[in-house]
Design a protein around this motif. Structure first.
Motif, PDB file in Angstrom:
ATOM      1  N   SER A  48       0.825  -1.209   0.000  1.00  0.00           N
ATOM      2  CA  SER A  48       0.000   0.000   0.000  1.00  0.00           C
ATOM      3  C   SER A  48       0.860   1.260   0.000  1.00  0.00           C
ATOM      4  O   SER A  48       0.604   2.208  -0.748  1.00  0.00           O
ATOM      5  N   VAL A  49       1.893   1.268   0.816  1.00  0.00           N
ATOM      6  CA  VAL A  49       2.799   2.421   0.900  1.00  0.00           C
ATOM      7  C   VAL A  49       3.523   2.621  -0.435  1.00  0.00           C
ATOM      8  O   VAL A  49       3.622   3.743  -0.943  1.00  0.00           O
ATOM      9  N   ASP A  50       4.016   1.521  -1.028  1.00  0.00           N
ATOM     10  CA  ASP A  50       4.727   1.619  -2.308  1.00  0.00           C
ATOM     11  C   ASP A  50       3.797   2.080  -3.429  1.00  0.00           C
ATOM     12  O   ASP A  50       4.171   2.936  -4.241  1.00  0.00           O
ATOM     13  N   ALA A  51       2.603   1.518  -3.486  1.00  0.00           N
ATOM     14  CA  ALA A  51       1.649   1.916  -4.529  1.00  0.00           C
ATOM     15  C   ALA A  51       1.283   3.389  -4.376  1.00  0.00           C
ATOM     16  O   ALA A  51       1.186   4.121  -5.370  1.00  0.00           O
ATOM     17  N   ARG A  85      -1.970  -3.317 -10.592  1.00  0.00           N
ATOM     18  CA  ARG A  85      -1.508  -2.335 -11.577  1.00  0.00           C
ATOM     19  C   ARG A  85      -2.091  -0.982 -11.220  1.00  0.00           C
ATOM     20  O   ARG A  85      -3.294  -0.859 -10.961  1.00  0.00           O
ATOM     21  N   VAL A  86      -1.235   0.029 -11.191  1.00  0.00           N
ATOM     22  CA  VAL A  86      -1.684   1.411 -11.051  1.00  0.00           C
ATOM     23  C   VAL A  86      -1.400   2.108 -12.373  1.00  0.00           C
ATOM     24  O   VAL A  86      -0.383   1.836 -13.024  1.00  0.00           O
ATOM     25  N   GLU A  87      -2.321   2.969 -12.781  1.00  0.00           N
ATOM     26  CA  GLU A  87      -2.185   3.700 -14.034  1.00  0.00           C
ATOM     27  C   GLU A  87      -2.563   5.155 -13.812  1.00  0.00           C
ATOM     28  O   GLU A  87      -3.522   5.434 -13.089  1.00  0.00           O
ATOM     29  N   ALA A 119      12.257   1.639  -8.954  1.00  0.00           N
ATOM     30  CA  ALA A 119      12.739   0.897  -7.787  1.00  0.00           C
ATOM     31  C   ALA A 119      11.606   0.184  -7.049  1.00  0.00           C
ATOM     32  O   ALA A 119      11.797  -0.911  -6.524  1.00  0.00           O
ATOM     33  N   LEU A 120      10.423   0.785  -7.003  1.00  0.00           N
ATOM     34  CA  LEU A 120       9.323   0.220  -6.220  1.00  0.00           C
ATOM     35  C   LEU A 120       8.471  -0.780  -7.003  1.00  0.00           C
ATOM     36  O   LEU A 120       7.943  -1.723  -6.422  1.00  0.00           O
ATOM     37  N   ALA A 121       8.319  -0.562  -8.294  1.00  0.00           N
ATOM     38  CA  ALA A 121       7.452  -1.420  -9.109  1.00  0.00           C
ATOM     39  C   ALA A 121       8.238  -2.595  -9.673  1.00  0.00           C
ATOM     40  O   ALA A 121       9.445  -2.504  -9.904  1.00  0.00           O
ATOM     41  N   VAL A 122       7.550  -3.711  -9.898  1.00  0.00           N
ATOM     42  CA  VAL A 122       8.154  -4.864 -10.547  1.00  0.00           C
ATOM     43  C   VAL A 122       8.452  -4.519 -12.001  1.00  0.00           C
ATOM     44  O   VAL A 122       9.482  -4.889 -12.552  1.00  0.00           O
ATOM     45  N   GLU A 123       7.547  -3.784 -12.606  1.00  0.00           N
ATOM     46  CA  GLU A 123       7.676  -3.383 -14.008  1.00  0.00           C
ATOM     47  C   GLU A 123       6.852  -2.114 -14.200  1.00  0.00           C
ATOM     48  O   GLU A 123       5.849  -1.918 -13.524  1.00  0.00           O
ATOM     49  N   TRP A 136       1.972   3.297 -16.435  1.00  0.00           N
ATOM     50  CA  TRP A 136       1.502   2.238 -15.553  1.00  0.00           C
ATOM     51  C   TRP A 136       2.665   1.625 -14.783  1.00  0.00           C
ATOM     52  O   TRP A 136       3.817   1.725 -15.194  1.00  0.00           O
ATOM     53  N   ALA A 137       2.315   1.006 -13.676  1.00  0.00           N
ATOM     54  CA  ALA A 137       3.300   0.293 -12.857  1.00  0.00           C
ATOM     55  C   ALA A 137       2.626  -0.935 -12.255  1.00  0.00           C
ATOM     56  O   ALA A 137       1.484  -0.857 -11.798  1.00  0.00           O
ATOM     57  N   ASP A 138       3.332  -2.051 -12.283  1.00  0.00           N
ATOM     58  CA  ASP A 138       2.826  -3.308 -11.725  1.00  0.00           C
ATOM     59  C   ASP A 138       3.576  -3.648 -10.446  1.00  0.00           C
ATOM     60  O   ASP A 138       4.785  -3.417 -10.337  1.00  0.00           O
TER      61      ASP A 138
END
Length: 146
Positions: A48-51, A85-87, A119-123, A136-138
């Motif tokens: 949650s913090v990273d997202a 996924r956040v966009e 650094a925070l997202a996988v991709e 977007w970030a996964d």
């Protein structure tokens, strides 16, 4: 050619258009934490913090670099079996961030945000839209959410 399997159908989705202002960016961040908590991802969890941090950066970029007067930006959240996924989409398609951002020179006051995203997202990446772009970030879900 890299062939990827189709992602699993989403379990939860959320999308909201927000004003392209600092207030809209702040609301995007808060809505992210709120919806993740509703979906069972604890408010104070690392995910949650990273997202929230990634949404804060992408929303700030949409407001700062993707601003087209009179146009909003859009927040999207998609929870799948194994990923979140956040966009963030904005109306400025010609202003596309580099997927491999360079480190800023020492003493520069800006230019580190996408390094944080990487650094925070996988991709993460950028996709075109009819008008504008979506960044977007996964994130991988912890085992208990799978």
């Amino acid at each position: 050619m890299l062939i990827r399997p189709r992602p699993a159908a989403p379990l939860q989705t959320f999308a909201q258009r927000l004003s392209a202002t600092p207030r809209g960016a702040r609301l995007a961040r808060r809505l992210t934490r709120y919806h993740l908590d509703l979906w069972g991802i604890a408010y104070d969890s690392a995910l949650s913090v990273d997202a929230e941090a990634v949404v804060a950066e992408l929303a700030a970029n949409a407001v700062t670099h993707g601003l087209v007067p009179g146009r909003d930006f859009e927040l999207g959240l998609t929870l799948r079996v194994d990923t979140l996924r956040v966009e963030v989409a904005d109306a400025r398609g010609e202003s596309v961030p580099r997927v491999a951002p360079a480190s800023p020179a020492p003493g520069e006051e800006s230019g580190r945000g996408l390094l944080v995203v990487a650094a925070l997202a996988v991709e993460w990446g950028v996709a075109g839209r009819q008008v504008g772009k979506t960044v977007w970030a996964d994130f991988a879900l912890p085992p208990r959410h799978r």
